[in-house]
Structure formats: C-alpha cells, structure tokens
Enzyme design. Structure first.
Site, PDB file in Angstrom:
ATOM      1  N   ARG A 194      -9.265   3.954   5.094  1.00 13.22           N
ATOM      2  CA  ARG A 194      -8.524   3.006   4.268  1.00 13.22           C
ATOM      3  C   ARG A 194      -9.077   1.577   4.396  1.00 13.22           C
ATOM      4  NH1 ARG A 194      -3.512   3.221   2.115  1.00 13.22           N
ATOM      5  NH2 ARG A 194      -3.009   5.106   3.311  1.00 13.22           N
ATOM      6  N   GLY A 202       0.799  -1.221   0.000  1.00 11.36           N
ATOM      7  CA  GLY A 202       0.000   0.000   0.000  1.00 11.36           C
ATOM      8  C   GLY A 202       0.827   1.265   0.000  1.00 11.36           C
ATOM      9  N   HIS A 203       0.128   2.382  -0.169  1.00 12.66           N
ATOM     10  CA  HIS A 203       0.752   3.705  -0.217  1.00 12.66           C
ATOM     11  C   HIS A 203       0.196   4.542   0.923  1.00 12.66           C
ATOM     12  CE1 HIS A 203       1.995   7.655  -1.657  1.00 12.66           C
ATOM     13  NE2 HIS A 203       2.735   7.056  -2.569  1.00 12.66           N
ATOM     14  N   PRO A 204       1.054   5.264   1.652  1.00 18.45           N
ATOM     15  CA  PRO A 204       0.562   5.992   2.824  1.00 18.45           C
ATOM     16  C   PRO A 204      -0.398   7.129   2.519  1.00 18.45           C
ATOM     17  CG  PRO A 204       2.865   6.517   2.393  1.00 18.45           C
ATOM     18  CD  PRO A 204       2.514   5.359   1.508  1.00 18.45           C
ATOM     19  N   SER A 205      -0.407   7.643   1.292  1.00 19.74           N
ATOM     20  CA  SER A 205      -1.276   8.789   1.020  1.00 19.74           C
ATOM     21  C   SER A 205      -2.188   8.585  -0.180  1.00 19.74           C
ATOM     22  CB  SER A 205      -0.420  10.048   0.796  1.00 19.74           C
ATOM     23  OG  SER A 205       0.456   9.876  -0.298  1.00 19.74           O
TER      24      SER A 205
END
Length: 393
Positions: free
Chosen positions: A283, A226-229
């Site tokens: 999320r 995943g990507h934090p933003s």
C-alpha cells in the site's frame, strides 16, 4: 397521487432517528402528526439556533410537512386525546426513553393488539430485551458499541462518522418497515408491531467489517480516507494544493491509471502492483507512486487525465462546497420551505415520482396545529380552552 396520500402517522418522537423517518413518510404524502410535550416540545428544537438565529438546524432538517400537537400524555385527559388520535391513525411510532412507552401502554405490541390493522413501531437504541434494554442510546454511543468508531479515523485517532450514522440508519429501516407493513396490510388487512433498534441497524451497516473479522480474526485498520482492502483508494494532493480522491476498483482500472494518468506503464504489469491484493500488500509504495505523479500535475490536468482514462475521482469537498455543488444546482435539488423564522432552503426529497410534487410543507411552530387537530377529534372550543388552561395541551 403521492404513494402515502391518505395515510395518517402519529409519532411520539424526539431527537433525530424517528423524526428522520417520519419526515420521509411526510415527503411521500403521509399526514404526520408530531406529538410534543407542552412548553418545550421535541428537545431537538433547542439543540442550537443556527437557522436564521432562531431555529435548530436539526429541527429544520427533520420536521418539514408535519403538524405539531402539544399534549401531556401522562395526564388522564391528555391520554384521552392521544387515544382518540391513535384510533384514527394508520401508523403510530415512538422513540421515547427506555420503558416509557410500555408503562403508558403505547408500545407497539400493546397498540397493535388493540387495533389489528394498525402499523405500530417501537424505535430504540437496544430493544426491549437483553442486558442493554434499560440503557439510553445516543448516536455517538451506538457508533461506539457497533465498532464504527473503532473502524473510522486514523491509526492514532479513532473518530465517529461526521453525521448521525446510528440515527439515520435506524430511521431508514423505520421507513422501510412502515412501507412494507402498509403493503402487507393492503394485501391481508393485517397491520404489524415492529421493533427497530439503532444497534441492529448500524451493525447491519458494519457487515463488511463483521464478515472480515469473523473469518480472519483481524480487526480492520483505521486508514482515514483509505480502504482496508482496496488500493489505491485515497486522497492525493495536486500541484495546486487541491486534494483529489482517486479510487481504483479493479486491475483493468489500475492499468489505465498507471499508463494514461501516471505515465508509469511498467507499474501496470509489475508483480508488486498488477493485482489489487499486491497493491494492498504494498500500500505505501502504491500510494507513493500515485502521489509522486499527481503532485507534479495541476488539478485541471489531473482531472482531465482521470476523466479520459475513466478513473473514478472527486475533489475533497467542504460543506460550503456541497451547498454550492453544481450537480445539485443543475438537477434543481434545492427549494425552500416556510418556518416560524422565515423561509429555509432545503433539499428536495431523494425519492420522487414523475408528475408528483412532495408536500414540502412548513416547519411547525410548537403546538401550531393543536387546536385544529383537537377540533377534528370532536373537541369543542370551550373544552380546548379548558385543556389549555389546565396545561394538558
């Protein structure tokens, strides 16, 4: 004519970072003379024997199209050989142990002072100054010091990148520096003494995380794939058990994903999902919404819907899958080079020029070119034989 045809690079190199750089220079047409220790050579030669049971995979990756000169640069006669060689070079680069090049007068500043047209490069882990200057630096250690490991992996298990990110980033900047310095020399007649460090290179590649923490004070979470933003930006399992990575870059794409792929048009406009910031806040719910829809679809159907909606996606590939990737095959990316253990399949250079073929020369046996190079430097056969007998070459 390849861009670096006629350029001679002398490299006192080992391991990954500098050999990575000089192989790219060789691919661009430079003559690269790899200076190695008699008897053992670049220690990456002995990392493993994965290639045809006799050659290191690292060495096979990084050393095509180079000439191997074995010479003991600590012996006076060996230093004389190197001095002659350097006097004919356009570029000299080294990634010796901390302080070793300076002790031998082979650091970039010293070499450039003796030849103003020379492009000289020092590549190290931490540089010649500062509290870490004396430290040895390997890829894993640089990944740790630059926080790449702290930002990679899962919440429970930090992980280093699955490739030599510190080495490759530094080697990439060496290539950039050499090309820029040669261009400047062409215009001004003046070379350069350049210092590249692994910590600087990989810290630059951590720029997004640095900016985020600088201004929020919050360390980025480890999210695996995943990507934090950005959300959704994750792998999802289909009904066939395949894992597809789905990445949404903006809210228009989310609307198409929700409507045309997930068959959940209400999620396109719901306050909890309509914007990326809302999806990141929610999320777990966002990913569950996508996962619940994808797991009910076959891989073929999911990919067809994603393609029709213009949503970026990819299968979670294996290294074997990359070897057999249809896109690489369709673009004729594979060729082979000769080596002491037989033909070795390799990827063609990333940078290509229409109508020009990269050299794709063989992987050199240790010291394979020593006699030829010494003869070019003016050494006669009896003298070469004497140097070999004395262990200088």
């Amino acid at each position: 004519m390849l861009p670096l045809q006629g350029v001679t690079v002398v490299s006192l190199e080992h391991a990954v970072a500098l050999p990575f750089a000089t192989r790219h220079l060789a691919d661009l047409g430079a003559r690269v003379v790899k200076v190695e220790r008699p008897g053992s050579g670049d220690f990456a030669r002995a990392y493993d024997a994965a290639v045809r049971g006799g050659m290191s995979a690292h060495f096979a990756w990084l050393n095509r199209s180079k000439q191997s000169l074995t010479v003991d640069i600590k012996a006076p006669e060996g230093r004389a050989v190197l001095t002659r060689l350097v006097s004919r070079a356009d570029v000299v680069a080294q990634n010796l142990a901390p302080g070793a090049a300076a002790r031998l007068g082979l650091d970039a500043a010293t070499l450039a002072a003796g030849n103003p047209r020379l492009v000289a490069v020092d590549l190290s882990g931490y540089g010649a100054q500062g509290p870490y200057a004396h430290k040895r630096a390997y890829d894993m250690l640089i990944q740790a010091e630059t926080a790449l490991i702290s930002a990679t992996g899962t919440d429970e298990h930090p992980a280093k990148a699955g490739f030599a990110a510190g080495d490759v980033s530094a080697g990439t900047y060496v290539v950039q520096a050499v090309l820029a310095a040669l261009l400047r020399r062409e215009r001004s007649g003046v070379g350069a003494a350049v210092e590249i460090t692994m910590i600087d290179a990989l810290a630059e590649w951590m720029g997004y995380s640095l900016q985020t923490v600088e201004h929020t004070g919050v360390e980025p979470p480890r999210l695996g794939i995943g990507h934090p933003s950005i959300a959704p930006y994750e792998a999802f399992t289909t009904a066939d058990g395949d894992r597809l990575l789905i990445g949404v870059q903006n809210d228009r794409e989310w609307a198409r994903l929700a409507t045309d792929v997930l068959a959940r048009p209400e999620a396109a406009v719901a306050d909890d999902f309509a914007t990326n910031q809302a999806r990141v806040r929610n999320r777990a719910r966002t990913e569950a919404l996508v996962a619940d829809a994808v797991v009910a679809l076959s891989t073929t159907e999911t990919e067809a819907r994603l393609d029709a909606a213009g949503i970026a996606h990819a299968r979670l590939n294996t290294v074997r899958g990359l070897l057999d990737h249809p896109q690489l095959a369709a673009r004729n990316r594979w060729t082979s080079v000769d080596s002491p253990v037989g033909p070795v399949r390799q990827l063609r250079p990333v940078v290509a020029f229409p109508g020009e073929e990269a050299p794709m020369g063989p992987l050199p046996a240790l010291g394979a070119d020593t006699d030829v190079i010494l003869a070019e430097l003016g050494y006669g056969a009896p003298e070469i034989a004497r140097l070999r007998t004395s262990g200088v070459i």
